[in-house]
Design an enzyme around this catalytic site. Sequence first.
Site, PDB file in Angstrom:
ATOM      1  N   CYS A  24      72.530  70.719  99.241  1.00 64.17           N
ATOM      2  CA  CYS A  24      73.566  69.892  98.618  1.00 64.17           C
ATOM      3  C   CYS A  24      72.902  68.834  97.728  1.00 64.17           C
ATOM      4  O   CYS A  24      72.095  68.031  98.202  1.00 64.17           O
ATOM      5  CB  CYS A  24      74.382  69.211  99.711  1.00 64.17           C
ATOM      6  SG  CYS A  24      75.677  68.144  99.080  1.00 64.17           S
ATOM      7  N   ASP A  81      74.434  72.283 103.494  1.00 64.54           N
ATOM      8  CA  ASP A  81      75.258  71.898 102.348  1.00 64.54           C
ATOM      9  C   ASP A  81      76.574  71.318 102.857  1.00 64.54           C
ATOM     10  O   ASP A  81      76.967  71.571 104.000  1.00 64.54           O
ATOM     11  CB  ASP A  81      75.530  73.110 101.441  1.00 64.54           C
ATOM     12  CG  ASP A  81      76.338  72.720 100.212  1.00 64.54           C
ATOM     13  OD1 ASP A  81      76.057  71.659  99.622  1.00 64.54           O
ATOM     14  OD2 ASP A  81      77.278  73.456  99.845  1.00 64.54           O
ATOM     15  N   SER A  82      77.250  70.588 101.975  1.00 62.86           N
ATOM     16  CA  SER A  82      78.563  70.046 102.326  1.00 62.86           C
ATOM     17  C   SER A  82      79.574  71.172 102.564  1.00 62.86           C
ATOM     18  O   SER A  82      80.616  70.942 103.171  1.00 62.86           O
ATOM     19  CB  SER A  82      79.052  69.128 101.203  1.00 62.86           C
ATOM     20  OG  SER A  82      79.051  69.830  99.976  1.00 62.86           O
ATOM     21  N   GLU A 126      86.358  76.067  93.766  1.00 62.71           N
ATOM     22  CA  GLU A 126      86.833  76.307  95.140  1.00 62.71           C
ATOM     23  C   GLU A 126      88.220  76.947  95.130  1.00 62.71           C
ATOM     24  O   GLU A 126      88.597  77.626  96.074  1.00 62.71           O
ATOM     25  CB  GLU A 126      86.855  75.003  95.930  1.00 62.71           C
ATOM     26  CG  GLU A 126      85.485  74.370  96.020  1.00 62.71           C
ATOM     27  CD  GLU A 126      84.923  74.286  97.419  1.00 62.71           C
ATOM     28  OE1 GLU A 126      85.655  73.881  98.302  1.00 62.71           O
ATOM     29  OE2 GLU A 126      83.732  74.625  97.601  1.00 62.71           O
ATOM     30  N   CYS A 146      74.499  70.636  90.703  1.00 63.83           N
ATOM     31  CA  CYS A 146      75.454  70.775  91.808  1.00 63.83           C
ATOM     32  C   CYS A 146      75.427  72.229  92.259  1.00 63.83           C
ATOM     33  O   CYS A 146      75.297  73.137  91.422  1.00 63.83           O
ATOM     34  CB  CYS A 146      76.854  70.396  91.310  1.00 63.83           C
ATOM     35  SG  CYS A 146      78.167  70.783  92.476  1.00 63.83           S
ATOM     36  N   HIS A 179      77.624  74.287  93.066  1.00 63.54           N
ATOM     37  CA  HIS A 179      78.655  75.204  92.564  1.00 63.54           C
ATOM     38  C   HIS A 179      78.455  75.656  91.117  1.00 63.54           C
ATOM     39  O   HIS A 179      79.006  76.656  90.702  1.00 63.54           O
ATOM     40  CB  HIS A 179      80.017  74.518  92.628  1.00 63.54           C
ATOM     41  CG  HIS A 179      80.550  74.324  94.010  1.00 63.54           C
ATOM     42  ND1 HIS A 179      79.796  73.773  95.021  1.00 63.54           N
ATOM     43  CD2 HIS A 179      81.762  74.600  94.544  1.00 63.54           C
ATOM     44  CE1 HIS A 179      80.538  73.716  96.124  1.00 63.54           C
ATOM     45  NE2 HIS A 179      81.726  74.204  95.857  1.00 63.54           N
TER      46      HIS A 179
END
Length: 267
Positions: free
Chosen positions: A69, A6-7, A154, A186, A188
Amino acid sequence: MIGVFDSGFGGLVVLREFLRRLPRYDYLYLGDNARIPYGTRSDRVVMRFTQQAVDYLFRQGCRLIILACHTASAKALRALQQEYLPEHYPERRVLGVVIPTVEEALARSPQKRLGVIATEGTVASRSFEIELKKLDAGVQVFQQACPLLVPLIEAGEQDWEGTAMILRRYLAPLQEARVDTLILGCTHYSILKEQIAAIMAYEPRLICSGEVTALKLVDYLTRHPEMETRLSRGGRRRFLSTDLTPRFQQLASLFMGQPVDSEVVEL
Ligand code: DGL
């Protein structure tokens, strides 16, 4: 060993589901925290970063890599599968989260009115829409980019009223379109699943890619014994990151649901 990329650390929500369904394999997780976000970057850059990560995980001994991701899955997976793997690693595989999510969303959508929320990059790639329409040309797809959600999560602001306000604004067009199924496209966004469900005035089905991809991975390994038998299975987990700060560590715990011990690496 199965690699999960993942990023950043958001992909740990996907790994978590893998560990629940397929605990006996060895996993190597890599988060490119030094270069997150991918969601605002060009195709060329996402492709280059993802290829570097995949190459690194293969060199560590992974036979199968899952791009957790969504932005990397949307922008880089096809080229990796069609051009890079056949030339460099013909025996190894890279899979993503878009196709499993799309298949599940279509199967669960009664009226075939699907909403997709994702990063700007994923929405611009139209990957979800293209894959949905390949499976069912009659499907109606309503996409919404939500660029503020990743930074808010984040920053640990998932419970802030401002986040709810921003979410309401992003979700309004999808409510108006009466989507019956909503893809959280996504890594998140599953952290905001309850807030999203509460904001939607009616209850569209919410599709979280982590759960869905884990189920599809079980299925993939059953159908591909030539890959399954080559995966090591000692129940080992290693977590790598291209950068490490106390905040990244906190985020890792949030996404993983438990503290994570990570090592810093250079790609
Ligand atoms: N992991 C990215 C995704 O799933 C979100 C974070 C980023 O923009 O890099 O699209």
